[in-house]
Design a protein around this motif. Structure first.
Motif, PDB file in Angstrom:
ATOM      1  N   THR B 334       4.172   1.620  -9.460  1.00 45.49           N
ATOM      2  CA  THR B 334       4.731   2.789 -10.140  1.00 45.49           C
ATOM      3  C   THR B 334       4.691   3.989  -9.200  1.00 45.49           C
ATOM      4  O   THR B 334       3.919   4.025  -8.243  1.00 45.49           O
ATOM      5  N   GLY B 335       5.549   4.961  -9.486  1.00 46.95           N
ATOM      6  CA  GLY B 335       5.517   6.249  -8.792  1.00 46.95           C
ATOM      7  C   GLY B 335       5.485   6.142  -7.285  1.00 46.95           C
ATOM      8  O   GLY B 335       6.280   5.414  -6.677  1.00 46.95           O
ATOM      9  N   LEU B 336       4.566   6.835  -6.682  1.00 49.34           N
ATOM     10  CA  LEU B 336       4.490   6.910  -5.219  1.00 49.34           C
ATOM     11  C   LEU B 336       3.931   5.638  -4.592  1.00 49.34           C
ATOM     12  O   LEU B 336       3.775   5.559  -3.375  1.00 49.34           O
ATOM     13  N   HIS B 338       1.722   2.907  -6.817  1.00 52.28           N
ATOM     14  CA  HIS B 338       0.446   2.731  -7.500  1.00 52.28           C
ATOM     15  C   HIS B 338       0.382   1.436  -8.294  1.00 52.28           C
ATOM     16  O   HIS B 338       1.389   0.932  -8.777  1.00 52.28           O
ATOM     17  N   SER B 361       8.076   0.830  -4.792  1.00 50.87           N
ATOM     18  CA  SER B 361       8.079   1.554  -6.064  1.00 50.87           C
ATOM     19  C   SER B 361       9.204   1.116  -6.978  1.00 50.87           C
ATOM     20  O   SER B 361      10.344   0.964  -6.550  1.00 50.87           O
ATOM     21  N   LEU B 364      12.542   3.038  -7.196  1.00 53.92           N
ATOM     22  CA  LEU B 364      13.596   2.654  -6.256  1.00 53.92           C
ATOM     23  C   LEU B 364      13.919   3.776  -5.272  1.00 53.92           C
ATOM     24  O   LEU B 364      13.954   3.558  -4.075  1.00 53.92           O
ATOM     25  N   TYR B 365      14.178   4.966  -5.790  1.00 53.58           N
ATOM     26  CA  TYR B 365      14.489   6.092  -4.905  1.00 53.58           C
ATOM     27  C   TYR B 365      13.201   6.796  -4.473  1.00 53.58           C
ATOM     28  O   TYR B 365      12.250   6.894  -5.256  1.00 53.58           O
ATOM     29  N   GLY B 366      13.229   7.320  -3.244  1.00 52.51           N
ATOM     30  CA  GLY B 366      12.072   8.048  -2.734  1.00 52.51           C
ATOM     31  C   GLY B 366      11.209   7.145  -1.877  1.00 52.51           C
ATOM     32  O   GLY B 366      11.508   5.962  -1.696  1.00 52.51           O
ATOM     33  N   THR B 367      10.149   7.701  -1.359  1.00 55.67           N
ATOM     34  CA  THR B 367       9.309   6.949  -0.439  1.00 55.67           C
ATOM     35  C   THR B 367       7.912   6.749  -1.019  1.00 55.67           C
ATOM     36  O   THR B 367       7.450   7.533  -1.836  1.00 55.67           O
ATOM     37  N   ILE B 368       7.290   5.658  -0.608  1.00 56.09           N
ATOM     38  CA  ILE B 368       5.891   5.400  -0.961  1.00 56.09           C
ATOM     39  C   ILE B 368       5.001   6.418  -0.239  1.00 56.09           C
ATOM     40  O   ILE B 368       5.220   6.719   0.928  1.00 56.09           O
TER      41      ILE B 368
END
Lengths: 435, 435
Positions: B334-336, B338, B361, B364-368
């Motif tokens: 989940t999220g960043l 987790h 994550s 889908l969008y964004g970075t860990i």
């Protein structure tokens, strides 16, 4: 403050108190930010720093050095903690905190990290809220939302029902963002509500130093005062501190790891947009205040799993869950709702043992349709239940709830495919894509 | 035609031949569409109908009735199947078919469902293609892409390398859409290529009766003739039959169950847009034709799993995979990035046993970023490897490939976090969201 012994000595030496801007260096890493108070039960050798990114880090002070950069301001507020008399002209809003970034952000403004979140903390941090409602605030629990377990959903639903019975005109739940959409779906199925139930939080994207918590909470209170008596999620609608979007609790999903507008309606659109704590536009029909009577149904079967398909998945994983006594499975399949056709036999086994298997799609957008391709037809013949246009997450929550209502496979199938809380659109619209 | 015995009799009685518009009724269901030929090995009692939605259905004729609505046209084409001489002024494009909707669509135009896809089928259906290139076409296999297994990636990579060695100026791979992005990622890691390798398919969304196959293939051939020597996915860029987008093979994902513009670049944008078989705009830098020498590396560890986290997940699922001898795990957290913190211990076990666990994550969008919250830091301490801004699907493919290169945990960690084929952005940009 709660710093004592080693950490107090460390801070005192540098003449640092809570709220000061400091630079802490350790090994090859430096952290610059505002010193926060920390929770009562924190380990002694740690201090907590609020970085400019908005995130808190705990630093073990062993072999660390500290430098005072600037003494901090006192909290810039009008409200100083006295008991507030309720104003009979204002709505009574219940704020329930469950933990997550949003609480720590509120605490940030007051310069303290309390494990217990109080009305005073909230109002000290956001005195503007006093203008628009009366508040009852309680800290239900304090967990990062990635650690949220299904039993928390039940506690939250019961707490919400108590507050509604006690006369709350609306509910705001402060929640971590990681699993906010699972909780919003759970409360949607568990509660028929006569008043708005609005879940909000803070994303605090690292691209901007300022917090998104205030705007989200302020608009969430606005939504809780409104006529929209549904379970909703209220979060930023864009990267800017402009509007908030009010999403249907069963049709929303966290879609970006860090952006403040991470929550998006999937196969739907926000019910409404809010600005300055007021409804700005209404996009969808909604259930009105008082239309439903309060009804709580928290029965839940927690032995349910969410399984993602991928090229190379084996049937063993389904067999494993059946053997472990799982009562229901949600598959995140490919495309229109597919699994490799060599999985059909084990789906048939689940069906034969009375275990519902609900098919959803890793595409997220669009609807399941197992009539189109041969694989889908095989899966349906083996008993797979179409999750229609539900997200995998909502389908997972719904299956747990459906199994709490019945252990009869046909009845569960019927519940899954009947709209309970706005989770199923009557006709799937292609227009809701990446909006 | 391949209809015989029962089905031939059934069709003959109604004076129906392949290509005719018919209405078949059975129980409470009617199907109206064009009668197709079917594969040689199909069961006798089935006929195949191409619905106006574009989808094929197989109907068991037992107790069915049939009505001829309109006799079909002969295929309206200029090309009638004769052998084509290669034109030395044109590029030599190799088209490799692997099955999926795109092949059946092509067959649809020729009025036949062949299990073996031939150059003649393709060109009979799309004579316009003859104007822009010479073709070598081969049917590598014929599977619906939900049934794609990892070994198919190896076969496809080897076939592509053969064609490049044989002098192909560009490769077009016709592929089912369900798992196209897994295959595009696999080929991206397996092949360093001096020429374009373009994967395309058809979505045939049920909203429109017309097929998207021709536009996709025509532009894919255009991309294969271009200077962009990378593994890419070429599919519709919008609901309209306008531009196609050319996505980086490691940065693309199927995001809608039925829309023709379902493929979207995630944490990136399309390298280019194409229109009328020509590059229309270039958005990103790319590797140019001839810049790389052909290099094939198909080593793959197939004992890898992709596991999705959810509230209520238990550690058992990780233990299960370790116990079953899995060599690597990708978590869709989940999220960043987790997992519930009660999972830390079992992640530590994986690490202790030399099994890499890569965190991605479900946003889908964004970075860990596992540095932000305490949970992430605990997971990192237990050995979790950040998948950075890779999709869960690309991370899964990459881990399988990385474990094919080394079974040393530190080396695998290094490969995962080193950009091999455009799968990692140097700096994560927030702007790539839902675009």
């Amino acid at each position: 403050m709660t710093y004592k012994e080693i950490s107090k000595e460390f801070l005192d030496k540098a003449n640092v108190t809570i709220g000061d801007r400091i630079l802490v260096s350790k090994d090859d890493i430096s952290y610059e930010g505002i010193l926060l108070d920390r929770s009562e039960d924190a380990k002694d050798a740690y201090i907590v720093i609020k970085l400019d990114s908005g995130y808190n880090v705990g630093v073990n002070i062993e072999s660390a050095t500290i430098k005072l950069i600037e003494k901090g301001d006192k909290p810039k507020i009008g409200y100083s903690g006295e008991k507030i008399e309720k104003d009979s002209n204002k709505d009574n809003i219940s704020i329930i905190s469950t933990g997550g970034t949003v609480s720590s952000i509120i605490d940030y403004k007051s310069g303290a990290v309390h494990p217990k979140f109080t009305a005073e903390d909230l109002l000290r941090a956001n005195p503007e809220l006093l203008d628009i409602a009366n508040y009852d605030v309680k800290a239900l629990y304090n967990v990062l939302s990635e650690n949220m377990e299904t039993e928390y959903w039940v506690k939250a639903a019961e707490s919400v029902a108590d507050d509604i019975n006690d006369g709350a005109d609306g509910i705001v739940i402060a929640h971590g963002t990681d699993t906010m959409h699972y909780t919003s779906a759970a409360l949607s199925f568990m509660i028929k509500t006569p008043v708005p139930i609005v879940i909000t939080g803070a994303q605090r994207s690292s691209d901007r130093p300022s917090t998104d918590a205030f705007l989200n909470i302020y608009n969430a209170v606005g939504a809780a005062k409104s006529d929209i008596a549904e379970v909703t999620v209220c979060m930023h609608n864009s990267l800017n501190d402009g509007d908030c979007a009010l999403h249907k609790g069963t049709k929303v999903r966290k879609m970006h790891t860090s952006r403040r507008d991470t929550f998006r309606s999937i196969n739907s659109e926000p019910i409404a947009l809010l600005s300055d704590g007021k409804l700005k536009s209404i996009n969808l029909p909604y259930i009105k205040r008082g239309e439903n009577k309060l009804k709580l149904n928290t029965n839940l079967e927690t032995k349910v799993a969410l399984i993602k398909s991928f090229p190379g998945i084996t049937s063993d994983i389904i067999d494993y869950h059946i053997d472990k006594g799982y009562k229901g499975l949600v598959i995140e399949g490919t495309g229109l709702g597919h699994l490799p056709d060599y999985m059909v036999e084990t789906l048939q086994r689940a069906n034969d043992e009375g275990i519902p298997v609900v098919m959803t799609s890793q595409c997220l957008y669009g609807t399941i349709n197992m009539n189109v391709y041969s694989t889908g037809r095989l899966l349906q013949d083996a008993g797979a239940i179409s999750g229609l246009d539900m997200t995998p997450e909502t389908a997972y929550v719904k299956l747990a709830w459906a199994l709490g209502q019945s252990d009869n496979l046909d009845e569960v199938r019927k519940i899954i495919q009947t709209n309970i809380a706005g989770e199923l659109n009557e006709s799937s619209s292609l227009k809701y894509f990446l909006n």
